[in-house]
Design a protein around this motif. Structure first.
Motif, PDB file in Angstrom:
ATOM      1  N   LEU A 115       0.828  -1.206   0.000  1.00  0.00           N
ATOM      2  CA  LEU A 115       0.000   0.000   0.000  1.00  0.00           C
ATOM      3  C   LEU A 115       0.865   1.260   0.000  1.00  0.00           C
ATOM      4  O   LEU A 115       0.596   2.212  -0.746  1.00  0.00           O
ATOM      5  CB  LEU A 115      -0.918  -0.014   1.220  1.00  0.00           C
ATOM      6  CG  LEU A 115      -1.781   1.235   1.434  1.00  0.00           C
ATOM      7  CD1 LEU A 115      -2.746   1.423   0.276  1.00  0.00           C
ATOM      8  CD2 LEU A 115      -2.527   1.133   2.758  1.00  0.00           C
ATOM      9  N   GLU A 116       1.911   1.273   0.817  1.00  0.00           N
ATOM     10  CA  GLU A 116       2.770   2.459   0.878  1.00  0.00           C
ATOM     11  C   GLU A 116       3.479   2.692  -0.449  1.00  0.00           C
ATOM     12  O   GLU A 116       3.563   3.839  -0.927  1.00  0.00           O
ATOM     13  CB  GLU A 116       3.786   2.315   2.001  1.00  0.00           C
ATOM     14  CG  GLU A 116       4.669   3.555   2.168  1.00  0.00           C
ATOM     15  CD  GLU A 116       5.576   3.462   3.368  1.00  0.00           C
ATOM     16  OE1 GLU A 116       6.756   3.116   3.180  1.00  0.00           O
ATOM     17  OE2 GLU A 116       5.096   3.745   4.483  1.00  0.00           O
ATOM     18  N   ARG A 117       3.982   1.621  -1.071  1.00  0.00           N
ATOM     19  CA  ARG A 117       4.642   1.775  -2.377  1.00  0.00           C
ATOM     20  C   ARG A 117       3.673   2.294  -3.420  1.00  0.00           C
ATOM     21  O   ARG A 117       4.024   3.142  -4.248  1.00  0.00           O
ATOM     22  CB  ARG A 117       5.250   0.443  -2.817  1.00  0.00           C
ATOM     23  CG  ARG A 117       6.511   0.064  -2.063  1.00  0.00           C
ATOM     24  CD  ARG A 117       7.243  -1.072  -2.744  1.00  0.00           C
ATOM     25  NE  ARG A 117       6.466  -2.300  -2.761  1.00  0.00           N
ATOM     26  CZ  ARG A 117       6.524  -3.230  -1.805  1.00  0.00           C
ATOM     27  NH1 ARG A 117       7.319  -3.061  -0.755  1.00  0.00           N
ATOM     28  NH2 ARG A 117       5.793  -4.320  -1.895  1.00  0.00           N
ATOM     29  N   ALA A 118       2.425   1.783  -3.385  1.00  0.00           N
ATOM     30  CA  ALA A 118       1.418   2.262  -4.334  1.00  0.00           C
ATOM     31  C   ALA A 118       1.126   3.740  -4.119  1.00  0.00           C
ATOM     32  O   ALA A 118       1.021   4.525  -5.073  1.00  0.00           O
ATOM     33  CB  ALA A 118       0.142   1.436  -4.175  1.00  0.00           C
ATOM     34  N   GLY A 119       1.005   4.132  -2.863  1.00  0.00           N
ATOM     35  CA  GLY A 119       0.748   5.539  -2.570  1.00  0.00           C
ATOM     36  C   GLY A 119       1.873   6.436  -3.040  1.00  0.00           C
ATOM     37  O   GLY A 119       1.631   7.522  -3.595  1.00  0.00           O
ATOM     38  N   ARG A 120       3.127   5.990  -2.834  1.00  0.00           N
ATOM     39  CA  ARG A 120       4.266   6.797  -3.275  1.00  0.00           C
ATOM     40  C   ARG A 120       4.296   6.926  -4.791  1.00  0.00           C
ATOM     41  O   ARG A 120       4.613   7.991  -5.333  1.00  0.00           O
ATOM     42  CB  ARG A 120       5.566   6.196  -2.752  1.00  0.00           C
ATOM     43  CG  ARG A 120       5.723   6.320  -1.244  1.00  0.00           C
ATOM     44  CD  ARG A 120       7.124   5.979  -0.790  1.00  0.00           C
ATOM     45  NE  ARG A 120       7.227   6.040   0.665  1.00  0.00           N
ATOM     46  CZ  ARG A 120       7.355   7.152   1.363  1.00  0.00           C
ATOM     47  NH1 ARG A 120       7.378   8.317   0.726  1.00  0.00           N
ATOM     48  NH2 ARG A 120       7.454   7.127   2.677  1.00  0.00           N
ATOM     49  N   GLU A 121       3.982   5.823  -5.475  1.00  0.00           N
ATOM     50  CA  GLU A 121       3.962   5.893  -6.939  1.00  0.00           C
ATOM     51  C   GLU A 121       2.903   6.874  -7.422  1.00  0.00           C
ATOM     52  O   GLU A 121       3.154   7.696  -8.314  1.00  0.00           O
ATOM     53  CB  GLU A 121       3.698   4.501  -7.529  1.00  0.00           C
ATOM     54  CG  GLU A 121       3.690   4.510  -9.059  1.00  0.00           C
ATOM     55  CD  GLU A 121       3.353   3.152  -9.665  1.00  0.00           C
ATOM     56  OE1 GLU A 121       3.153   3.097 -10.896  1.00  0.00           O
ATOM     57  OE2 GLU A 121       3.254   2.156  -8.906  1.00  0.00           O
ATOM     58  N   LEU A 122       1.719   6.802  -6.838  1.00  0.00           N
ATOM     59  CA  LEU A 122       0.651   7.725  -7.229  1.00  0.00           C
ATOM     60  C   LEU A 122       1.033   9.173  -6.962  1.00  0.00           C
ATOM     61  O   LEU A 122       0.791  10.064  -7.783  1.00  0.00           O
ATOM     62  CB  LEU A 122      -0.626   7.381  -6.467  1.00  0.00           C
ATOM     63  CG  LEU A 122      -1.427   6.185  -6.962  1.00  0.00           C
ATOM     64  CD1 LEU A 122      -2.533   5.855  -5.970  1.00  0.00           C
ATOM     65  CD2 LEU A 122      -2.023   6.468  -8.344  1.00  0.00           C
ATOM     66  N   LEU A 123       1.649   9.408  -5.800  1.00  0.00           N
ATOM     67  CA  LEU A 123       2.006  10.772  -5.432  1.00  0.00           C
ATOM     68  C   LEU A 123       3.144  11.302  -6.290  1.00  0.00           C
ATOM     69  O   LEU A 123       3.129  12.471  -6.724  1.00  0.00           O
ATOM     70  CB  LEU A 123       2.401  10.810  -3.956  1.00  0.00           C
ATOM     71  CG  LEU A 123       2.692  12.192  -3.372  1.00  0.00           C
ATOM     72  CD1 LEU A 123       1.442  13.063  -3.394  1.00  0.00           C
ATOM     73  CD2 LEU A 123       3.211  12.054  -1.940  1.00  0.00           C
ATOM     74  N   ASP A 124       4.139  10.444  -6.557  1.00  0.00           N
ATOM     75  CA  ASP A 124       5.340  10.902  -7.257  1.00  0.00           C
ATOM     76  C   ASP A 124       5.140  11.006  -8.758  1.00  0.00           C
ATOM     77  O   ASP A 124       5.667  11.932  -9.397  1.00  0.00           O
ATOM     78  CB  ASP A 124       6.519   9.966  -6.966  1.00  0.00           C
ATOM     79  CG  ASP A 124       6.945  10.018  -5.501  1.00  0.00           C
ATOM     80  OD1 ASP A 124       6.553  10.981  -4.810  1.00  0.00           O
ATOM     81  OD2 ASP A 124       7.653   9.094  -5.065  1.00  0.00           O
TER      82      ASP A 124
END
Length: 271
Positions: A240-249
């Motif tokens: 979940l955290e990796r997905a969130g970072r990808e979406l944000l970045d």
């Protein structure tokens, strides 16, 4: 209410300990429990860490007993396989408190539990810890509930020989009614083998925390039960955290590669 089905589940869970070794995955909510059941696991444990994290708080009795049992009950109700609960140190200062916690766990349908011999102040004295196990056993008679006594000697440390104290504590807990003994935090393979030989009941260790030894190797050392603690929850939250970072970045959707489709998940959670 008949206790027949619950006794059958308790017997099934206990029988797994007499086999060549089994992996017991730890669910943190009803959805994760159903997925693990459908994968094919014959029994499921809960994780106090995963449940706490899902509520936005840290592990370590940050949730009160009633809140924890509410979440554990949802897990037990969601699956047909036996469920054993992580009850931390029993949610209370006295053996009587521990007995009440275990009795409440029986009422919500779980057929086993871990009980730790350490609180926020460190290891309980061995007599006190044994009394807490005895109170749990009195609340859930042998054959109806699989009592897994956890000793945190390798986590908390001891003043003397940690191996010797672990074996001594295990013996006292077995005398008090434990069906099996859980020793998390032990890493060295030779030590695990010696513990399995020295402890008179099935040995449970945790994989994926301090130790990365795989389950087949642990079974070859004499371990009967391999649990994962919060490791599956950590893996899910890491995704979940990796997905969130990808979406944000970048706003890209690479995190969906290999994800189960919506329709497939609907089928898995259907009745």
């Amino acid at each position: 209410m008949s206790t027949g089905p619950s006794n059958d589940k308790a017997a099934a869970l206990l029988a797994l300990h007499a086999g060549p070794g089994f992996v017991l995955p730890n669910a943190w909510d009803a959805g994760s429990a159903r997925i693990l059941e459908q994968v094919g696991f014959p029994a499921i444990a809960t994780t106090s860490a995963g449940i706490a994290w899902s509520c936005g708080v840290p592990d370590g009795e940050a949730l009160d007993r009633d809140t924890m049992l509410e979440h554990v009950g949802r897990i037990a109700a969601a699956v047909s396989v036996p469920v054993t609960a992580d009850l931390e140190a029993g949610y209370g200062a006295t053996p009587e408190d521990v007995g009440r916690t275990v009795a409440a766990a029986v009422e919500i349908g779980v057929v086993g539990a871990n009980l730790e011999d350490a609180g926020r102040g460190g290891l309980f004295g061995i007599d006190e810890a044994a009394d807490r196990i005895a109170a749990a056993r009195a609340a859930a008679p042998r054959g109806t509930f699989v009592l897994n006594a956890r000793t945190d000697t390798y986590f908390a440390g001891t003043a003397g020989d940690v191996f010797a104290e672990t074996v001594e504590r295990a013996g006292r807990y077995v005398d008090a009614g434990a069906d099996c003994v859980f020793v998390p935090g032990v890493v060295e393979e030779d030590t695990i083998r010696r513990l399995a030989e020295a402890i008179s009941v099935p040995l449970n260790v945790v994989a994926g925390l301090a130790s990365t030894t795989d389950a087949p190797t642990l079974f070859s050392l004499g371990v009967a039960r391999v649990s994962l603690g919060g490791s599956l929850a950590r893996a899910a939250l890491s995704t979940l955290e990796r997905a969130g970072r990808e979406l944000l970045d970048s706003g890209t959707l690479g995190f969906l590669d290999g994800a189960i489709g919506y329709a497939d998940l609907q089928q898995r959670f259907g009745h």
